[in-house]
Design a protein around this motif. Sequence first.
Motif, PDB file in Angstrom:
ATOM      1  N   UNK A 466       0.840  -1.207   0.000  1.00 17.92           N
ATOM      2  CA  UNK A 466       0.000   0.000   0.000  1.00 17.92           C
ATOM      3  C   UNK A 466       0.867   1.247   0.000  1.00 17.92           C
ATOM      4  N   UNK A 467       1.961   1.192   0.748  1.00 16.66           N
ATOM      5  CA  UNK A 467       2.870   2.330   0.818  1.00 16.66           C
ATOM      6  C   UNK A 467       4.274   1.871   0.422  1.00 16.66           C
ATOM      7  N   UNK A 468       5.000   2.800  -0.169  1.00 14.00           N
ATOM      8  CA  UNK A 468       6.394   2.535  -0.464  1.00 14.00           C
ATOM      9  C   UNK A 468       6.638   1.638  -1.653  1.00 14.00           C
ATOM     10  N   UNK A 473       1.875  -0.091 -10.571  1.00 16.03           N
ATOM     11  CA  UNK A 473       0.841  -1.055 -10.169  1.00 16.03           C
ATOM     12  C   UNK A 473       0.620  -2.110 -11.228  1.00 16.03           C
ATOM     13  N   UNK A 474       0.777  -1.743 -12.520  1.00 15.24           N
ATOM     14  CA  UNK A 474       0.474  -2.708 -13.568  1.00 15.24           C
ATOM     15  C   UNK A 474       1.473  -3.862 -13.609  1.00 15.24           C
TER      16      UNK A 474
END
Length: 1951
Positions: A466-468, A473-474
């Motif tokens: 979620x972070x870092x 994303x793909x």
Amino acid sequence: MLHVFDCRSKSEVSRKTLGTDGLDLKGFLRVVHQEFFIPLSETFVLVTTDRTVVDRDKFEELQDGITLWLLQHKDQPLSASIEEEIQFVPHFNTLVQSGANEYFVEGHKSLPCAFAELVDNALSATAKNTGIRTIEIRLQFNKADGKPSVTVLDNGCGMTSKQLNNWAVYRLSKFTRASSTIESENVEYVRPAPVPRSLNSDISFFGVGGKRAAFHIGDSVRMITKTAGSPDVHELVLSKEEFLRKEQNKEDVYKGTILNRKPGDSSHVTNDERFLRSLITEETGNKSFTAVVITGVCLEDIDYLKQHFLEWTRELAHIYHYYIHGIDGNKLNGERSVDRPNIDILVTLREKPPKCPRAINLREVDDDMQTLYINSAVSMFEFRATTSNGGTVEGILRYHPFLYDKETYPKDPYTAQEPVAEDDHENEPEGPNQARGKRDIFECFWNGRLVPYTTVSEFDWCTRPIKGASLPAECYSRFSGVLFTDDRFQVNASKLKFMDLELKLKNKDTIFTTFVNNQKTSKRSNIEKEFTQWLETCHENFDKQVKFIEYLGTITRTDMAMKRRQHPWATFSSIEFGGNVYKTGQLVKSQKTQPLLYGSVVRFLLYGDHNQDVYATGGQVEIRREPEALYDRATKIIAISKIDTNISVEGIKTVIENDLDKLPEELKLEWPEGNDWPQNAIRPAGTVFGPLKVEILNRKGDLISKILSGGQGIKLDIELQIVHHGPKENKEFPRLAAPFLLTKGHWFKKIETLRYLGKYTLTLQTVIHDSCATVYGGKPLPSHVLKFTIKEGSAESFTVGPLSSPLRVGVPFDIPLEVKDGYNHPTKLPPKIKPVLECSGLELSYRVTSYSGTTFIIKDVKARGKVQNYQQNKGYVLNVTIPGLKADTQTFTISLLPGNPHLLHVKPDSKPIKLENGNPTTFLVEVHDEAGNITADLNQIVQCKVTGLPLMVVDCSNTGVGQLVTTPINLNIINGEPKILEAEFSMPSQKHVKPVVTELKVMPSSRVTKMVVFCQGEDSLVLNNKEKIKWEAGGLLENLFYKLYDESGTEVSITEKVASRIKVNWTDDYQSDVVQGKLPDVRVPKQVKEERFCQVSYQELSVSFCIVPCPDEPARMKVTSPQSTLRLGETLAGHIKLEFVDQYDNITKKFTPTCTENITVEAEGLDKSNINFTWQESSSSVLVTGLQFRSGSLGPREIIFSYDGFTERVIVKLTEGVPSQLQLVSGPEQPLQLINGHGIPTPFVVQLCDKWGNPSPDQRVVVEIRSSPPMIKVSASVMSQPVDAEGKASFIVNSVTGQRGYYQLDFKGSFNRKPIPGPSVSFTVIPDPNKPVRLQVDYVHSAKFLAGHTFPVFAVTVVSDEGSPIMTFNPAKLSMLLWEGASSKPTQPTTELKCNKPMANEKKDSFYFRDKLIPEHVGKYTIQFSLCVDKKEVLLSSQITINVVASLPVKLGPLVQPTTPVVSNSSDISSRILVKDMTLVIKDSFGNPAGQELSGKVVVSIGCPDGESSRCLPLFEDKTSSFQINLEEGRAHISRLVIMENSPGENGSRYNLIFKPTGLNLPTSLLPFELLFHFYNDAENQRRMSELSRKRDELKNSIEKYDAMCSTFCELRKGLTIQLQDIAEKETTLRVEMSKRNLDISHPLPSSDIDKLIRDKTIEAETIERVPRRKFSVTNKFGGPDVLGMVGHLALILDDDAARVISWHLVGDMDCIITRTTEAAQRIYRDTRGVQQVMALDSILVPPGKRPLPHIRNGCALFSPVGNPVYAKDLLIYSGDLQSCDLVFKNFLGFTILMDDLTSATNYRKALVENRINCPTILTREGDRVSARGKFGGAQNKAPPIVKLRVFGAPLPQHYHTLKEQLDLLEKYKSIRLKMEQVEKAHDECIMEEISPKRLQERQKVEEMKKEFEEIERQLSSVRLGKRGPENPGEPSGIQTKRPRQKSRDLLPDF
């Protein structure tokens, strides 16, 4: 018992059944010798059917019913086929695990999975083969070979007869089945050793798959098998048809035979299965095999298998991919696994010729999903998972890279992508290729074969953080995965799904290890790290992506066909692609496009919600084609991958420059016939123009005819447009277009239509051939303008204009003449021309001629002569001649009327005029003109004055003639002497007309003037006129006569004619006696008050008299009562009047003053104590007062009065007494309990009564309802009301609001302000857990509200009346309202925000508002939360006032933006001022003052703008280049800032005045404020440039304001268009849905029609609701989230008999309140003080599941009962929570049974007891009950009639629910239609506003402003470029000395 077959002989086989009781093998052999007559010397063997020799030990293990063969030796072939009896009774697992894991997935074809079950068995059978393992699926669908069949054949180990028997036993798994007939030879199951990918072939597992698959495919299965060591073939047939036959014949269903035969023997095969013969023939060459032959395949499956052959074989290849291709899978690049398996799975399909057979080896399939995954991957990541129970899972991740413009992640060619919902923006793919999309990562394999319907989505270590996250994303959607497990992980019986794989793998105790770089680790963090490193490596080495840089904004693209793809599109100014950087404005060239595109980059586009730099898997670029003038500023959007990265910028520019030669530059004109028309030529009307030749030249002077912008080019035409400039408007001639001709160019023929006068403009314009556009590429096409004038010609004709109307004799008039040239244009006559006038019958003359403009006028024409009168119209022909014209004469007709009045003519004209006295006379008057014509004109009023008569007037205006009639002349003539009168006629309005006087002679008349009426008798009585005569009532007045006299008093004889004129008013029958002078008799009226008026008349003469009647003798006593009703206990109001009357009811004077002592009165219940009699002298009557009744019944009462023998009765109706009390006659049941806020549906009915208890209907009494104590608030339908006609008042309490407690309702009445006591009702109020009473808002109160940041999370709890939270409201009903200011009511536009979904760590009893942006401007704001409870009620929270403060300081800026300074280095200090009275403040990013606590310095300096350089900079006043000012509390004030005199600096240059804050002690420096100014060497330039700069700033602000308004307007229109499209789609979808509900709406309906439909449907539903039906009559007074309801309300029963008996059975429980929790039950118990019975669901326990009726065991009925037994609870229809209601009635009814009658019930119980089964309670539809103990009969076991019971309600019919569904759809449709009409109206208004004249005018003004702005910019730029300025320092270069005519502020529109 053993079955022994003697097979020793080759000719016959005999069979005998032998017993074994008490025998060993030796004794049994003796029995065999005896039974089969075997000599003792002959040797034989006794074997089982699987050829096991029976010895002494094995004989002891033989089971009863076993078959044995007598053979000469063990391997002797069978001489004939032998049937062996077997039993295949289902194993107990059939019952234990039946239905546990057996199901197929809906939406998928199940045949491939059924085939897989049979292939699983074949793989297990061939597991130990040393050679090739062959599995063949044969589909035989050729009818010539018999019925259709499916055969699965393998070359595996085969089965013995025992194993075949085991196969037939359902659920006999490999863990429990015996492998041999001899128990000692059974082999236990041994788990295979672990192998890679678990390819152990151990997949025949549960003992169910083969049977279920076979019967799923067909309805009959034939198993043919042979083992390697046996010479026999075993054959078993299982058939649904055979099962049914055995069941019907009551045979053992699970019993059959195995046919044992030699290989190749097909003698038992029937003709319809002849295809088996070829299969049996193949047996002879095979050592071992198994064939599964399935017949009875349905036609639908046959069609599927034939039509989708490739599809289902692909699915099979996918399931067994790794068995077919090995552990590495199917690699198509030539790399084959070294240990490739030797498994061939063949599929053949035979159909009816001529179709050829089809065959495929599954190894040849190269498009199954695993093959696609393997061959599109570039890297693998292998791992292993170990669960806590020792289970091991092998896993593989494969990466599929993105290559430039597409994803390589494979798509399933036979799986359709599910459509993405319109509003599912979060899950919508970011590009046209969405990689894995919504599919799960891992496919799962069990023992090497695919489990198709179980996939694993992801593990936490391979999920994007979620972070870092450092990777896009793909990247996390570009890998696929495979999991390999063994049988330690359970699957269901059909092997379609895993039971617990994902749960075990995601258990915290599961350990993941990886083998990357040959390093094994057991730490979760390490595998996550290794995975991330592997993913980064794949992304860096294999992905070919685009980096989008410098985000510009998000747009909506209407050019996209798919609506959901139109928004959002992020735009960027540059990208990194293929190692190059491309920016906006950069020249590029396309590749692989048609045509090739050259142009500049406009922007880069990427689909998705992005707002910063981002990597993406593609994208698009918008290119503006160059040169713009050639391609008309056209843009093209292509994929970024189409950009040519090899061409240079110089090459692109060369192509663009060469393309400019394709553009037209100028026009060339030629006059082929030499008749040139020069500029401003003047020609007479009709002059010929042309012909004309026009040529188009480019910038080189070459002739061109088209623009070569691509393809065949754009053809050019020349348009010729002539405009005539008229006095009022311009008139355009039709446009002429000339295309290009090879021989003539652009040719225009002669124009001969130039005939209109005035100025002309001829325009030759180059236009586009197809669109007629005059501008191309933003540049006007060449044109040429020619101006000329057309004038009028010479006079040739004339016309006569309109004449004044009407024309009169002797009255002057004018004749206008219109003189025209040859083209009908007005012109003038030559001088000295005199017109000639001629007219027959009239004398004409005129005075003079003149001109009025171009009109020639003949003035003062007069006509004289005799004409017709006003009624006849005669035309006169008038000729007008003008000598010298071509058409010199005009003839027209005129009408001439008589002239003005001149004299009067009166008829008769004799003197004097005689007439008889009393008669009128008549005069005829004529008005003549000067020629003697009768004339008619306005106001021709003629009056006549006669002495002694009124003035007479006649109007002769219309006809010129009038008639005057005088009134009758009545003179007093004495002695018959006539009298003379004078008549004068005159016209007051015409003073010039002389009056006319004539005489009248009046003669005496002989008419009747007097009449006398008299009564002739003993004394003659003359009746004078209007005399009153008294006469006895009812009598007759007789002997009336009359006489007539003339003027002189002489009696006139009465003739029939005279008598006929005599009239009387009292009768119609009198003519016979009137001739004799007698009048008819008069009847006197019977009533003394009725006077008779009589009148006798002769013409105008009349005599009248009046007859007054007198009373007769008394006849009876009359009683008059003032009222017909009297209240009990009240004294009669007024008095009763007693009178004596005659026969005609006329009052007589019978009563005397002493009569009151002799009058008596009698009546029932009459109180005589106050009765009084009073004599009235004036009326001779007696008044009775003081009558009163004190007792007796209500109704009529007779009162009797008596006096002097006279008796009279009067009836009085006795009514109730005075209201004195209120009684409650009906109301709700007591004690009364109410939920707070609820009402009482049962009305309170109060009756008004008197003190004797009689109902009183006195509607003057008002009854009111009050609450006690007053703190309780009661709302009723009416709080006070008068009683109705029955004396009743009904009150319905709508709601009661108050705190928990005990209260009282009081009913009080009032009458004339006097109270009337009434009843009181006590009730208890309990809180309502479903009523919201307040909104509780929780947030961090210490939070600081920074402008532009995010609000803290607001948790809003809806608190109920009892204090508990309510979560039943729709979150959309809750809103957060925000407005500026701290006022209690919003004074500014209010912002409405909606709540978010709660997060995992948040409580579920509140609504949350998070991530809401704080306003960007500082100040006080008010927050309030609102809940829309219903359409009328809105619940508001307390207002929260917040103070929005500035965020972090980021820049320095002015309070008010100053204008651009323009300075010069002159001596005048006013010309050197840079800044005056400017305050600088520290601001945040939103412009709010943000540095009130900061102090420091501001360094002021001068610099050059970005991109410019200067050799010298101006200096400040003290010759300094910079100085400091104090910055205190975030502010710095500059009173004045000037440059020094003669300051250095370049003339016409721009400089920046820089204000930089320092010394503020901030972590980051603030942005300085820069102010641009212009510098000049002299004051004149400075003044001029200052003026230009001021104008430029004004224009810029106005243009920006207009552009912003246009942008907002455009966005509004686009938004409305999109909204309209969305609504139209929803409307269409809803109409389709309604058509499915029998609401056929073929086209959109207006809201009025929808309302009609809704009304009709509502009326129909309400009609059904009003139909009487059974209802549970007890009201439920309790509610809340934890209250389920009252038992009687929880269910409905359709059948009346069932409802009666079940309700009676539960009579003690029907009003029980069911709660979900014990706490809720205890609360109700406390509130009702233990009166209400309750039951909590969490305190009861009932057995789960459903139980069959007691007479059914193991699915079979023990006997056939009569009476239709059924569980009573199964007849209940639940109206609420199904699960909870089922629990309730299971607890109450248990297993109570309902049957038809008592006889069937008792017989059923008896049969159960005989089978030793407990019988529950039985109810009957007749109302009887048989208890569980067997007791029945008596009143306690018989239900009373239904009318005496509180029973369950009856359900509404199904049609009612259908209507409700239709109404819901119609309401939705109406809402959509109303919204559509609103949006359509707004859209139309938006379009009309856009094209309105006001907008067009504003647009035109803005265009002018833009041109002026560009001109000012050009002038300013020219000065800057000049640097040092021109030679003349007083006149700067590029500056116009002449001011523009129109000021810029005059062009500013009012936006």
